[in-house]
Design a protein around this motif. Sequence first.
Motif, PDB file in Angstrom:
ATOM      1  N   GLN A   1       5.629  -8.634  -1.200  1.00  0.00           N
ATOM      2  CA  GLN A   1       4.371  -9.136  -0.625  1.00  0.00           C
ATOM      3  C   GLN A   1       3.997  -8.351   0.622  1.00  0.00           C
ATOM      4  OE1 GLN A   1       2.292 -11.568  -1.653  1.00  0.00           O
ATOM      5  NE2 GLN A   1       1.419 -12.631   0.107  1.00  0.00           N
ATOM      6  N   LYS A   2       4.986  -8.096   1.494  1.00  0.00           N
ATOM      7  CA  LYS A   2       4.729  -7.358   2.726  1.00  0.00           C
ATOM      8  C   LYS A   2       4.268  -5.934   2.425  1.00  0.00           C
ATOM      9  CE  LYS A   2       5.516  -8.662   6.343  1.00  0.00           C
ATOM     10  NZ  LYS A   2       4.720  -9.291   7.432  1.00  0.00           N
ATOM     11  N   LEU A   3       4.886  -5.285   1.446  1.00  0.00           N
ATOM     12  CA  LEU A   3       4.495  -3.918   1.092  1.00  0.00           C
ATOM     13  C   LEU A   3       3.082  -3.876   0.524  1.00  0.00           C
ATOM     14  CD1 LEU A   3       7.794  -2.593  -0.517  1.00  0.00           C
ATOM     15  CD2 LEU A   3       6.836  -1.994   1.708  1.00  0.00           C
ATOM     16  N   SER A   4       2.709  -4.916  -0.228  1.00  0.00           N
ATOM     17  CA  SER A   4       1.351  -4.941  -0.776  1.00  0.00           C
ATOM     18  C   SER A   4       0.308  -4.996   0.331  1.00  0.00           C
ATOM     19  CB  SER A   4       1.185  -6.150  -1.712  1.00  0.00           C
ATOM     20  OG  SER A   4       1.206  -7.372  -0.983  1.00  0.00           O
ATOM     21  N   ILE A   5       0.686  -5.560   1.486  1.00  0.00           N
ATOM     22  CA  ILE A   5      -0.224  -5.613   2.639  1.00  0.00           C
ATOM     23  C   ILE A   5      -0.156  -4.319   3.430  1.00  0.00           C
ATOM     24  CG2 ILE A   5      -0.687  -6.814   4.814  1.00  0.00           C
ATOM     25  CD1 ILE A   5       0.483  -9.354   3.513  1.00  0.00           C
ATOM     26  N   ARG A   6       1.052  -3.845   3.711  1.00  0.00           N
ATOM     27  CA  ARG A   6       1.220  -2.671   4.556  1.00  0.00           C
ATOM     28  C   ARG A   6       0.743  -1.384   3.888  1.00  0.00           C
ATOM     29  NH1 ARG A   6       4.783  -3.884   8.724  1.00  0.00           N
ATOM     30  NH2 ARG A   6       4.195  -5.973   9.398  1.00  0.00           N
TER      31      ARG A   6
ATOM     32  N   TYR B   1      -2.530   2.144  -1.654  1.00  0.00           N
ATOM     33  CA  TYR B   1      -2.372   1.576  -2.996  1.00  0.00           C
ATOM     34  C   TYR B   1      -3.193   0.290  -3.077  1.00  0.00           C
ATOM     35  CZ  TYR B   1       1.616   4.756  -3.293  1.00  0.00           C
ATOM     36  OH  TYR B   1       2.418   5.866  -3.285  1.00  0.00           O
ATOM     37  N   PRO B   2      -4.391   0.358  -3.660  1.00  0.00           N
ATOM     38  CA  PRO B   2      -5.248  -0.837  -3.736  1.00  0.00           C
ATOM     39  C   PRO B   2      -4.623  -1.976  -4.534  1.00  0.00           C
ATOM     40  CG  PRO B   2      -6.485   1.167  -4.230  1.00  0.00           C
ATOM     41  CD  PRO B   2      -5.050   1.554  -4.206  1.00  0.00           C
ATOM     42  N   HIS B   3      -3.676  -1.652  -5.402  1.00  0.00           N
ATOM     43  CA  HIS B   3      -3.064  -2.684  -6.246  1.00  0.00           C
ATOM     44  C   HIS B   3      -1.545  -2.614  -6.121  1.00  0.00           C
ATOM     45  CE1 HIS B   3      -7.036  -3.047  -8.065  1.00  0.00           C
ATOM     46  NE2 HIS B   3      -7.008  -1.749  -8.285  1.00  0.00           N
ATOM     47  N   THR B   4      -0.915  -3.794  -6.131  1.00  0.00           N
ATOM     48  CA  THR B   4       0.534  -3.893  -6.120  1.00  0.00           C
ATOM     49  C   THR B   4       0.950  -4.921  -7.159  1.00  0.00           C
ATOM     50  OG1 THR B   4       0.659  -3.366  -3.761  1.00  0.00           O
ATOM     51  CG2 THR B   4       2.584  -4.416  -4.738  1.00  0.00           C
ATOM     52  N   ARG B   5       1.978  -4.583  -7.923  1.00  0.00           N
ATOM     53  CA  ARG B   5       2.481  -5.503  -8.949  1.00  0.00           C
ATOM     54  C   ARG B   5       3.990  -5.655  -8.780  1.00  0.00           C
ATOM     55  NH1 ARG B   5       0.064  -4.440 -14.812  1.00  0.00           N
ATOM     56  NH2 ARG B   5      -0.141  -6.707 -14.759  1.00  0.00           N
ATOM     57  N   LEU B   6       4.433  -6.876  -8.901  1.00  0.00           N
ATOM     58  CA  LEU B   6       5.855  -7.184  -8.888  1.00  0.00           C
ATOM     59  C   LEU B   6       6.280  -7.572 -10.290  1.00  0.00           C
ATOM     60  CD1 LEU B   6       8.595  -7.821  -7.553  1.00  0.00           C
ATOM     61  CD2 LEU B   6       7.715 -10.123  -7.100  1.00  0.00           C
ATOM     62  N   LEU B   7       7.239  -6.847 -10.829  1.00  0.00           N
ATOM     63  CA  LEU B   7       7.765  -7.141 -12.162  1.00  0.00           C
ATOM     64  C   LEU B   7       9.197  -7.633 -12.010  1.00  0.00           C
ATOM     65  CD1 LEU B   7       7.232  -5.285 -15.432  1.00  0.00           C
ATOM     66  CD2 LEU B   7       9.587  -5.699 -14.733  1.00  0.00           C
TER      67      LEU B   7
ATOM     68  N   MET C   1       2.866   1.319 -16.013  1.00  0.00           N
ATOM     69  CA  MET C   1       2.291   0.795 -14.772  1.00  0.00           C
ATOM     70  C   MET C   1       2.339   1.857 -13.677  1.00  0.00           C
ATOM     71  SD  MET C   1       3.927  -3.015 -14.421  1.00  0.00           S
ATOM     72  CE  MET C   1       4.080  -4.107 -15.836  1.00  0.00           C
ATOM     73  N   VAL C   2       3.459   2.554 -13.577  1.00  0.00           N
ATOM     74  CA  VAL C   2       3.640   3.540 -12.518  1.00  0.00           C
ATOM     75  C   VAL C   2       2.711   4.732 -12.711  1.00  0.00           C
ATOM     76  CG1 VAL C   2       5.329   5.071 -11.427  1.00  0.00           C
ATOM     77  CG2 VAL C   2       6.017   2.789 -12.158  1.00  0.00           C
ATOM     78  N   ASP C   3       2.291   4.984 -13.945  1.00  0.00           N
ATOM     79  CA  ASP C   3       1.377   6.100 -14.209  1.00  0.00           C
ATOM     80  C   ASP C   3       0.054   5.939 -13.477  1.00  0.00           C
ATOM     81  OD1 ASP C   3       3.137   7.542 -15.764  1.00  0.00           O
ATOM     82  OD2 ASP C   3       2.465   6.653 -17.649  1.00  0.00           O
ATOM     83  N   ASP C   4      -0.315   4.692 -13.179  1.00  0.00           N
ATOM     84  CA  ASP C   4      -1.510   4.439 -12.387  1.00  0.00           C
ATOM     85  C   ASP C   4      -1.180   4.703 -10.924  1.00  0.00           C
ATOM     86  OD1 ASP C   4      -3.789   3.605 -11.129  1.00  0.00           O
ATOM     87  OD2 ASP C   4      -3.705   1.532 -11.852  1.00  0.00           O
ATOM     88  N   GLU C   5      -1.619   5.809 -10.387  1.00  0.00           N
ATOM     89  CA  GLU C   5      -1.236   6.223  -9.039  1.00  0.00           C
ATOM     90  C   GLU C   5      -1.858   5.370  -7.945  1.00  0.00           C
ATOM     91  OE1 GLU C   5      -2.058  10.344  -8.625  1.00  0.00           O
ATOM     92  OE2 GLU C   5      -0.508  10.963 -10.057  1.00  0.00           O
ATOM     93  N   GLU C   6      -2.762   4.466  -8.291  1.00  0.00           N
ATOM     94  CA  GLU C   6      -3.345   3.547  -7.310  1.00  0.00           C
ATOM     95  C   GLU C   6      -2.623   2.210  -7.282  1.00  0.00           C
ATOM     96  OE1 GLU C   6      -7.536   3.166  -7.858  1.00  0.00           O
ATOM     97  OE2 GLU C   6      -7.938   5.074  -6.857  1.00  0.00           O
ATOM     98  N   THR C   7      -1.551   2.094  -8.047  1.00  0.00           N
ATOM     99  CA  THR C   7      -0.781   0.852  -8.117  1.00  0.00           C
ATOM    100  C   THR C   7       0.639   1.092  -7.645  1.00  0.00           C
ATOM    101  OG1 THR C   7      -2.077   0.030  -9.987  1.00  0.00           O
ATOM    102  CG2 THR C   7       0.076  -0.985  -9.619  1.00  0.00           C
TER     103      THR C   7
ATOM    104  N   HIS D   1      11.644   9.809  -9.389  1.00  0.00           N
ATOM    105  CA  HIS D   1      10.738  10.924  -9.098  1.00  0.00           C
ATOM    106  C   HIS D   1       9.298  10.451  -8.873  1.00  0.00           C
ATOM    107  CE1 HIS D   1      13.768  14.006  -9.924  1.00  0.00           C
ATOM    108  NE2 HIS D   1      14.131  13.293 -10.971  1.00  0.00           N
ATOM    109  N   ARG D   2       9.040   9.152  -9.021  1.00  0.00           N
ATOM    110  CA  ARG D   2       7.685   8.633  -8.851  1.00  0.00           C
ATOM    111  C   ARG D   2       7.540   8.052  -7.448  1.00  0.00           C
ATOM    112  NH1 ARG D   2       5.827   8.644 -14.172  1.00  0.00           N
ATOM    113  NH2 ARG D   2       3.768   8.589 -13.176  1.00  0.00           N
ATOM    114  N   LYS D   3       6.394   8.314  -6.808  1.00  0.00           N
ATOM    115  CA  LYS D   3       6.189   7.901  -5.422  1.00  0.00           C
ATOM    116  C   LYS D   3       5.888   6.417  -5.274  1.00  0.00           C
ATOM    117  CE  LYS D   3       4.275  12.374  -3.962  1.00  0.00           C
ATOM    118  NZ  LYS D   3       3.118  13.047  -3.332  1.00  0.00           N
ATOM    119  N   ASN D   4       5.313   5.823  -6.298  1.00  0.00           N
ATOM    120  CA  ASN D   4       4.748   4.483  -6.159  1.00  0.00           C
ATOM    121  C   ASN D   4       5.590   3.410  -6.829  1.00  0.00           C
ATOM    122  OD1 ASN D   4       4.048   5.762  -8.588  1.00  0.00           O
ATOM    123  ND2 ASN D   4       2.343   4.353  -8.940  1.00  0.00           N
ATOM    124  N   VAL D   5       6.909   3.483  -6.673  1.00  0.00           N
ATOM    125  CA  VAL D   5       7.773   2.476  -7.295  1.00  0.00           C
ATOM    126  C   VAL D   5       8.964   2.196  -6.387  1.00  0.00           C
ATOM    127  CG1 VAL D   5       9.161   4.171  -8.559  1.00  0.00           C
ATOM    128  CG2 VAL D   5       8.962   1.829  -9.434  1.00  0.00           C
TER     129      VAL D   5
END
Length: 504
Positions: A183-188, A193-199, A228-234, A278-282
Amino acid sequence: MWPVHIEVRVSQSATARFDTIRNLVHSYLTSSLSRIFLPSTLSGWETNSVLASSIEQIIASESNSPSLALSPSLPIEQCALQIHVYQPSGSDAFEEYSSGRGSEGEEVMAASVCELPSRDWEGLWDSLVFPDDIKLKLLDYIYATVVFSDADVDFNVVSWNRVVLLHGPPGTGKTSLCRALAQKLSIRLSHRYPHTRLLEINSHSLFSRWFSESGKLVQKLFASVMEMVDDEETFVVVLIDEVESLTAARAGAMAGTEPSDALRVVNALLTQLDKLKHRKNVLVMSTSNLAKAIDSAFVDRADIIQYIDLPPPEAVYQILRSCLVELVNKGIVRPIDVPSLREAEVNRQHSASLPPLEAKLDRLESTTLLGETKFDVSSASIEVDQVSAQVKLELQRKARCAEVGQRLLRLAERCRDQGMSGRSLRRLPVLAHARYIGIGIGFTSPNPSTHHHHGVNGVTSGNGGGGRKKGKGGALPGTEVEIWLDAMDKVVENHGVERGKFES
């Protein structure tokens, strides 16, 4: 200059642009405040029409300034304001997520997905209390991975796996900390990253009746994660709760004590983790109550291995205090200022050297007559009596609050001696009410005089029955904080007795 994080929650009906809101908040803070208290909920911005129509709440969250160890506030000129504007999701917190079908054609619900930030998890981060700044250390780790990724650091030279492992006894808040961090990362990170998902992966479901296919189910599940990670805005946070269920040690499989399918599951999981790094957004977070059962190869991939122990007395005090403050805010406990941990410790240290309350009251009239109050001879006695009464009430109020703090400190020490977890601590008020207070006292006893003997010299806090906040259903709260402390003391005592019976 030290970074100070300001979190601005925007309403669902807001029409102003986020950058406009950010600029207006920055202007308000720098022009209206001389110091910022951390953490605190800010006010005063409501006078700005744009902010008033767009914002629900502004919180000064945290800072890594070392001066906060001495003072709870920072001068505004020393603050490098980091303003995070976010809009919590209004949808349901979780949706079940399928990783494919088993051999009989039935879907396997192997995970749940949550869109963040979620309104359901507002305040979760602040409610968690850990020693040694564990929460900030985890945040700093995430920022470090972001910095290194942005700098395009060569993985062949400097490598990291984006994996965090939290382990320790049950009930210490490991899973809650993972959710709060997401939750904190989705804010910070909302600015990038306009979108954040927790799986959240349901480890046990992967070992169902289709046991022989568990390795394939893991592969299918992580294939969906990769989509999901392929979407670089998430930004995607993967939570593997009770990871030992997936990573049972391969040594057992090699020795023949574990089925070969368990070996395939571990190998499949390790392969997928190597792809994700190797992915930045995970970020992959995992928890375990049985650290020795985790495969050593998984442990080796964890960048951070953090032990979450049972809370120390200081953390227990803060947890119990937050429970009492919440009950006061909701009108279940009568209004009283519960001292902070720092205030309670100071009161304990200086209690022996401070003069007793009676001595202060005895010197009150003479102190007042010596010049603290200006008066003429004809009305001197009246004014002295009025001032004396007011000061007496204030001294009694402060003495009562200090005593509440000391009782809470002693209760915290007893809870730690009993080895109570954070989960056990947070249900203390419910058990106290159920066993020792009862429905009739909690909300439907409007007469405060029935419990006046719990106050200091019969004085109770609050502003009288007519002005107190009403509880749900319109009933007046009728329980003093001392009654709650008595009841929680009894619950802790009973907990020790029952635990001794269980262990014997």
